[in-house]
Design a protein around this motif. Structure first.
Motif, mmCIF file in Angstrom:
data_model
loop_
_atom_site.group_PDB
_atom_site.id
_atom_site.type_symbol
_atom_site.label_atom_id
_atom_site.label_comp_id
_atom_site.label_asym_id
_atom_site.label_seq_id
_atom_site.Cartn_x
_atom_site.Cartn_y
_atom_site.Cartn_z
ATOM 1 N N ASP A 61 0.841 -1.197 0.000
ATOM 2 C CA ASP A 61 0.000 0.000 0.000
ATOM 3 C C ASP A 61 0.871 1.239 0.000
ATOM 4 O OD1 ASP A 61 0.174 1.307 2.900
ATOM 5 O OD2 ASP A 61 0.138 -0.868 3.172
ATOM 6 N N VAL A 62 0.256 2.374 -0.290
ATOM 7 C CA VAL A 62 0.877 3.689 -0.101
ATOM 8 C C VAL A 62 0.050 4.402 0.956
ATOM 9 C CG1 VAL A 62 1.335 5.946 -1.155
ATOM 10 C CG2 VAL A 62 1.910 3.836 -2.381
ATOM 11 N N SER A 63 0.728 4.909 1.987
ATOM 12 C CA SER A 63 0.044 5.457 3.149
ATOM 13 C C SER A 63 0.334 6.940 3.354
ATOM 14 C CB SER A 63 0.468 4.686 4.409
ATOM 15 O OG SER A 63 -0.065 5.297 5.572
ATOM 16 N N LEU A 64 -0.743 7.677 3.657
ATOM 17 C CA LEU A 64 -0.648 9.095 4.020
ATOM 18 C C LEU A 64 -0.953 9.288 5.505
ATOM 19 C CD1 LEU A 64 -2.665 10.474 0.955
ATOM 20 C CD2 LEU A 64 -0.197 10.116 1.125
ATOM 21 N N VAL A 65 -0.972 8.187 6.251
ATOM 22 C CA VAL A 65 -1.293 8.250 7.678
ATOM 23 C C VAL A 65 -0.270 9.099 8.424
ATOM 24 C CG1 VAL A 65 -1.564 6.880 9.791
ATOM 25 C CG2 VAL A 65 -2.531 6.051 7.646
ATOM 26 N N ASP A 66 0.994 9.062 7.975
ATOM 27 C CA ASP A 66 2.047 9.894 8.578
ATOM 28 C C ASP A 66 2.270 11.184 7.796
ATOM 29 O OD1 ASP A 66 2.441 8.116 10.617
ATOM 30 O OD2 ASP A 66 4.225 7.182 9.768
ATOM 31 N N GLY A 67 1.309 11.564 6.952
ATOM 32 C CA GLY A 67 1.439 12.773 6.163
ATOM 33 C C GLY A 67 1.956 12.509 4.761
ATOM 34 N N TYR A 68 2.265 13.594 4.042
ATOM 35 C CA TYR A 68 2.631 13.525 2.627
ATOM 36 C C TYR A 68 3.807 14.468 2.349
ATOM 37 C CZ TYR A 68 2.291 14.569 -2.396
ATOM 38 O OH TYR A 68 2.568 14.764 -3.728
ATOM 39 N N ASN A 69 4.749 13.973 1.523
ATOM 40 C CA ASN A 69 5.773 14.897 1.016
ATOM 41 C C ASN A 69 5.984 14.747 -0.488
ATOM 42 O OD1 ASN A 69 7.133 12.392 1.246
ATOM 43 N ND2 ASN A 69 9.092 13.387 1.679
ATOM 44 N N LEU A 70 5.914 13.524 -1.006
ATOM 45 C CA LEU A 70 6.109 13.278 -2.435
ATOM 46 C C LEU A 70 5.057 12.302 -2.943
ATOM 47 C CD1 LEU A 70 9.988 12.667 -2.568
ATOM 48 C CD2 LEU A 70 8.805 14.688 -3.442
ATOM 49 N N ALA A 71 4.683 12.443 -4.199
ATOM 50 C CA ALA A 71 3.789 11.465 -4.828
ATOM 51 C C ALA A 71 4.546 10.152 -5.059
ATOM 52 C CB ALA A 71 3.273 12.007 -6.155
ATOM 53 N N ILE A 72 3.890 9.035 -4.767
ATOM 54 C CA ILE A 72 4.493 7.702 -4.924
ATOM 55 C C ILE A 72 3.442 6.758 -5.498
ATOM 56 C CG2 ILE A 72 5.391 5.663 -3.715
ATOM 57 C CD1 ILE A 72 6.706 7.431 -1.709
ATOM 58 N N SER A 73 3.865 5.875 -6.393
ATOM 59 C CA SER A 73 2.979 4.808 -6.872
ATOM 60 C C SER A 73 3.712 3.477 -6.826
ATOM 61 C CB SER A 73 2.501 5.094 -8.297
ATOM 62 O OG SER A 73 3.576 5.005 -9.217
ATOM 63 N N ILE A 74 2.949 2.405 -6.649
ATOM 64 C CA ILE A 74 3.477 1.031 -6.716
ATOM 65 C C ILE A 74 2.722 0.300 -7.810
ATOM 66 C CG2 ILE A 74 3.847 -1.146 -5.502
ATOM 67 C CD1 ILE A 74 3.743 0.364 -2.879
ATOM 68 N N THR A 75 3.462 -0.194 -8.792
ATOM 69 C CA THR A 75 2.860 -0.946 -9.890
ATOM 70 C C THR A 75 3.468 -2.345 -9.924
ATOM 71 O OG1 THR A 75 2.679 1.110 -11.159
ATOM 72 C CG2 THR A 75 2.404 -0.969 -12.366
ATOM 73 N N PRO A 76 2.675 -3.396 -9.690
ATOM 74 C CA PRO A 76 3.202 -4.760 -9.741
ATOM 75 C C PRO A 76 3.316 -5.256 -11.179
ATOM 76 C CG PRO A 76 0.889 -4.813 -9.185
ATOM 77 C CD PRO A 76 1.262 -3.363 -9.320
ATOM 78 N N PHE A 77 4.211 -6.195 -11.405
ATOM 79 C CA PHE A 77 4.311 -6.830 -12.717
ATOM 80 C C PHE A 77 4.732 -8.283 -12.537
ATOM 81 C CE2 PHE A 77 8.273 -4.782 -11.681
ATOM 82 C CZ PHE A 77 9.273 -5.661 -12.069
ATOM 83 N N ARG A 78 4.390 -9.110 -13.526
ATOM 84 C CA ARG A 78 4.689 -10.542 -13.539
ATOM 85 C C ARG A 78 4.019 -11.312 -12.403
ATOM 86 N NH1 ARG A 78 10.378 -9.395 -14.762
ATOM 87 N NH2 ARG A 78 10.858 -9.979 -12.640
ATOM 88 N N GLY A 79 3.022 -10.753 -11.763
ATOM 89 C CA GLY A 79 2.384 -11.438 -10.658
ATOM 90 C C GLY A 79 1.071 -12.084 -11.055
ATOM 91 N N LYS A 80 0.475 -12.802 -10.121
ATOM 92 C CA LYS A 80 -0.811 -13.448 -10.331
ATOM 93 C C LYS A 80 -1.811 -12.923 -9.310
ATOM 94 C CE LYS A 80 1.292 -17.730 -12.044
ATOM 95 N NZ LYS A 80 1.473 -19.179 -11.790
#
Length: 248
Positions: free
Chosen positions: A129-148
């Motif tokens: 996950d990407v969490s903003l619970v501790d606040g925000y400073n930079l945009a972040i994304s996680i993209t999976p590949f080769r998974g099921k």
């Protein structure tokens, strides 16, 4: 000429990234890619009992990528530090996400506010996950590949610094720009915002006006402590591309 060459350079950088992540390797990898217009210093903090990777931090220049091999069963968090300056011994400071004034975090977490990318590798399923619970400073994304499995995207692509409420803003030293956005918990230290005390369960701790701002801007990220249903993603046997400033 510049406008003509720009698509070529974009295509070239994308090609480089996917050549990095498509190389056949055994085990799970996380490729960090900096699409920001400025350097980012990723910080990496393992969960208790898990190994420290890449000494816990390094410098990543714009349009550069760095691939990490993740040990089986590893879990931890990654965040981006920015506005950093370090001397030859690796001592210094960062404007946001600082980890004890050191280039190599070595297991120390980042000072909030900082956007967090969290991942736990499991035998049957990975959780991330990407969490903003501790606040925000930079945009972040996680993209999976080769998974099921569902293997969905997670992240906060919007620039929350441009829409951060006044009470949550962290300004640069010259006070000219907002460099980070605090969580309402950090700003006001109230059980209602921190999901503590009588608010320490999903039934009593509900979204607030502040967390709704985060959620509206970043629907695929944690906006407060009990924001699980729309924020946590799963994948089996995948590897991951973590991008800083994914919209740039």
């Amino acid at each position: 000429m510049g406008e003509f060459l720009r698509p070529f350079f974009i295509l070239a950088s994308v090609t480089i990234i996917f050549s990095l992540i498509s190389v056949e390797v055994t085990g799970t990898t996380m490729t960090m890619y900096n699409k920001c217009s400025h350097p980012v210093w990723p910080g990496i903090q393992p969960s208790a009992g898990k190994p420290i990777l890449a000494r816990g931090g390094f410098k990543l220049l714009p349009n550069k990528a760095y691939r990490l091999s993740l040990p089986a069963g590893w879990s931890g968090r990654v965040w981006g530090r920015h506005g950093c300056s370090f001397d030859a011994s690796g001592q210094g400071r960062c404007a946001t996400g600082d980890c004890g004034g050191a280039l190599f975090c070595n297991g120390i977490g980042g000072t909030p506010p900082a956007t967090l990318a969290e991942i736990t590798l499991g035998n049957d399923q990975d959780f991330y996950d990407v969490s903003l619970v501790d606040g925000y400073n930079l945009a972040i994304s996680i993209t999976p590949f080769r998974g099921k499995g569902k293997c969905s995207y997670a992240g906060c692509v919007s620039d929350l610094n441009t829409m951060c409420p006044v009470g949550l803003q962290v300004k640069s030293h010259d006070k000219r720009q907002v460099v980070a956005c605090k969580s309402a918990c950090a700003a006001f230290n109230s059980p209602r915002y921190c999901c503590t005390g009588t608010f320490g369960n999903p039934q009593s701790c509900k979204p607030t006006a502040y967390s709704r701002i985060f959620k509206t801007a970043c629907p695929k990220a944690y906006s407060y402590a009990y924001d699980d249903p729309t924020s946590i993603a799963t994948c089996t046997g995948g590897s991951y591309l973590l991008t800083f400033c994914p919209r740039h």
